[in-house]
Design an enzyme around this catalytic site. Structure first.
Site, PDB file in Angstrom:
ATOM      1  N   ARG A 114     -68.326 -58.389  72.329  1.00 50.27           N
ATOM      2  CA  ARG A 114     -67.609 -59.548  71.794  1.00 50.27           C
ATOM      3  C   ARG A 114     -66.149 -59.144  71.593  1.00 50.27           C
ATOM      4  NH1 ARG A 114     -70.016 -64.150  73.043  1.00 50.27           N
ATOM      5  NH2 ARG A 114     -71.953 -64.538  71.924  1.00 50.27           N
ATOM      6  N   ALA A 134     -77.712 -67.882  72.795  1.00 52.83           N
ATOM      7  CA  ALA A 134     -76.898 -69.011  72.337  1.00 52.83           C
ATOM      8  C   ALA A 134     -75.846 -69.333  73.380  1.00 52.83           C
ATOM      9  CB  ALA A 134     -76.232 -68.675  71.008  1.00 52.83           C
ATOM     10  N   GLU A 157     -80.047 -66.582  79.599  1.00 49.82           N
ATOM     11  CA  GLU A 157     -79.731 -65.299  78.970  1.00 49.82           C
ATOM     12  C   GLU A 157     -80.908 -64.330  78.903  1.00 49.82           C
ATOM     13  OE1 GLU A 157     -77.695 -65.725  75.242  1.00 49.82           O
ATOM     14  OE2 GLU A 157     -75.955 -66.640  76.198  1.00 49.82           O
ATOM     15  N   GLU A 183     -70.444 -63.024  82.275  1.00 44.81           N
ATOM     16  CA  GLU A 183     -71.357 -62.696  81.179  1.00 44.81           C
ATOM     17  C   GLU A 183     -72.143 -61.434  81.533  1.00 44.81           C
ATOM     18  OE1 GLU A 183     -73.957 -65.605  78.350  1.00 44.81           O
ATOM     19  OE2 GLU A 183     -74.262 -65.844  80.502  1.00 44.81           O
TER      20      GLU A 183
END
Length: 194
Positions: free
Chosen positions: A74, A86, A106, A150
């Site tokens: 992050r 999420a 995910e 990602e």
């Protein structure tokens, strides 16, 4: 929860702040920033810096008694974080559909069914983001499909591991802390709480 009114003030509340003007300062891919000039209850004016966000979903996904989590870097915190699956709502997307999509993208798992637990504000002092929290425990293997930007690893934590991750600071975001509390309550009572 309705972002405009549920559980909060309405325009007839004595502390309501009327918006006089809005100055849009930034419009990005995920958020936008505006500065509102408001009239305070006493008649004076003030400014409010507001981050606009499309909303998000998060899923308490339980597989064989363990909580599915993802670990990713992050950038705002400059560290790795362990979180529940999420992601943000796409334009016009219903929260339940987004929760099912994010879970599979995910983790690679599909939920046979999903239940809404709560909708909560993340930072109401400066942002309008709402997260819709869901629960799923009937999972079947699917195919993870990460976004091109990602990078994450999926894992499954026992209740004891989740507690240790909280103590160690590996889990420190509000949605995952809330998810662990809800999961603990559910394991003890079979209910999600009031």
């Amino acid at each position: 929860m309705n972002a405009n009114n549920e559980g909060g003030s309405t325009s007839n509340h004595p502390y309501y702040e009327e918006t006089i003007s809005t100055d849009k300062r930034f419009d990005g891919r995920i958020i936008s920033l505006q500065v509102d000039t408001v009239r305070l209850p006493g008649g004076a004016t003030a400014t409010r810096e507001i981050v606009k966000h499309p909303g998000a979903v998060a899923v308490i996904a339980v597989l064989d008694g363990k909580l599915l989590v993802v670990e990713q870097f992050r950038k705002p915190l400059e560290r790795m974080q362990v979180e529940i699956p999420a992601g943000k709502l796409d334009a016009g997307e219903e929260p339940e559909a987004a929760a099912l999509r994010e879970l599979e993208e995910e983790t690679g798992y599909r939920a046979k069914s999903i239940r809404h637990v709560r909708t909560f504000a993340t930072s109401p002092g400066f942002a309008d983001e709402l997260i819709h929290l869901y629960f799923a425990d009937e999972l079947e293997a699917g195919q993870a499909q990460l976004d091109e930007d990602e990078f994450l690893d999926c894992d499954a934590l026992t209740p004891e591991q989740a507690d240790a991750y909280i103590r160690d600071g590996r889990i420190c975001d509000a949605k995952t802390l809330l998810a662990v509390l809800v999961w603990r309550h559910y394991r003890q009572t079979g209910e999600f709480g009031a």
